[in-house]
Design a protein around this motif. Sequence first.
Motif, PDB file in Angstrom:
ATOM      1  N   ILE A 277      50.168 -98.463  38.808  1.00 30.13           N
ATOM      2  CA  ILE A 277      49.672 -98.552  40.187  1.00 30.13           C
ATOM      3  C   ILE A 277      49.818 -99.968  40.729  1.00 30.13           C
ATOM      4  O   ILE A 277      50.344-100.181  41.827  1.00 30.13           O
ATOM      5  N   TYR A 282      54.443 -96.398  43.995  1.00 34.49           N
ATOM      6  CA  TYR A 282      54.089 -94.993  44.162  1.00 34.49           C
ATOM      7  C   TYR A 282      53.301 -94.796  45.457  1.00 34.49           C
ATOM      8  O   TYR A 282      52.546 -95.673  45.892  1.00 34.49           O
ATOM      9  N   ALA A 285      49.187 -90.221  43.557  1.00 35.23           N
ATOM     10  CA  ALA A 285      48.829 -90.175  42.137  1.00 35.23           C
ATOM     11  C   ALA A 285      49.644 -89.149  41.364  1.00 35.23           C
ATOM     12  O   ALA A 285      49.545 -89.091  40.133  1.00 35.23           O
ATOM     13  N   ARG A 324      47.157 -99.057  47.057  1.00 33.16           N
ATOM     14  CA  ARG A 324      47.086 -98.906  45.606  1.00 33.16           C
ATOM     15  C   ARG A 324      45.680 -98.510  45.160  1.00 33.16           C
ATOM     16  O   ARG A 324      45.519 -97.745  44.210  1.00 33.16           O
ATOM     17  N   ILE A 327      45.321 -94.818  45.473  1.00 37.68           N
ATOM     18  CA  ILE A 327      45.952 -94.087  44.363  1.00 37.68           C
ATOM     19  C   ILE A 327      45.066 -94.135  43.127  1.00 37.68           C
ATOM     20  O   ILE A 327      44.889 -93.124  42.427  1.00 37.68           O
ATOM     21  N   ARG A 328      44.491 -95.292  42.840  1.00 38.91           N
ATOM     22  CA  ARG A 328      43.574 -95.387  41.689  1.00 38.91           C
ATOM     23  C   ARG A 328      42.413 -94.417  41.851  1.00 38.91           C
ATOM     24  O   ARG A 328      42.041 -93.708  40.900  1.00 38.91           O
TER      25      ARG A 328
END
Length: 389
Positions: A277, A282, A285, A324, A327-328
């Motif tokens: 990440i 990206y 996820a 990011r 996404i986490r």
Amino acid sequence: MTAVMAGVLPTSPAGAESRRLVGTWSTASDRLTPTDRLAVTIGGQTVRMVARTSIGGSAVRVRLSNVFGTAPVTFKNVHLGLQAYGAEIVAKSNRQLTFGKRKWVTVRPGQAVWSDPLTGKFSGRQDLVVSAYVPTAVEEVTGHDRAYATTYLSTPGDHAANESSEAFATTSTQWYFLDRIAVTAGGDSGSVVALGDSITDGTGQGNDANRRWTDYLYQRIGRLPAKKRMGVLNVGIAGNRVLQPGVGPSALSRFKRDALSQPGVRTIVVLEGINDISRGEYTSAKPLIDAYKKMIKLARAKKIRILGGTLTPFYGYSTWTEEREEIRQEVNVWIRTSKAFDGVIDFDQAVRDPGFPAQLAAAYDHGDHIHLSDAGRRRLAYAVRLSQL
């Protein structure tokens, strides 16, 4: 002598002993490359390495690896003893290891070899010293870069049987060739494997401190009744990613070798993905989730329990962005709610700042806002419910 394939244990004629072999120590190997700290060429000398056991037993085996080598490597006069201090070995504890009853072994590229059993009483939390004479130069060394442990390199010659530290004039903080130690343990004993990146590897601790979160975990397990104790095996690689090679092979590609093939493995804990990440491009996820699903499928095919660890905060780190962070959070929601893993360890909740959950709590922050302090690594270990293992 024919080398043994990586991950395959030699057995006694009856095969009974192999069923009771349990990993007590491990590291994840890679091809070591020369750095400003050390030009990695080993040869014509003795390498002396220290490894701390997690579970005891009545016999011990060590594994030497040439998995990332490009030429055969010969080891002669390999010994195992107990550490007194530094490169000094406890008097009369240094004993010869054999390989197929020989005092030497040649390991072909891409392979690893287990020693024959060395009988005796070995306990958990014991510092074992493995000394191996490597007679010829090895250009492509298989090892582990950030050992956070001192390895001792001798002056030229075979000093493996010496209990004195006198010949060991040079040190490094890498492990060479040694990647596993297993013991013959009680009938139901097993091991837990921690697959991860720098957070598992132990970034932030001092050398020889043994303060990885897995070290704190086996301290907890060591207080259990003997029949409930487990080996704890750390296969973290600092900088490692789940999906892409870089620092070491990707976690997905090394999953079979580093996790599933460990002797006596009963449970795998996956705590990895933050480098994908924080350093990746990206937009969701999904790639990470798909990789986790593949690991889960592989583990279940072997009837091995697999636990998912939520990804810890990194707000304030140089590569943090809101995208990011989203996404986490998406990854963590999936780990917590999908029920895909056999269980969840909420590492994120354990070390985040309650007032600002995107960042680590100050007491658990090593200072760079992604790696953990000693208190933070200890907190991870106490986030694990032992009944999950």
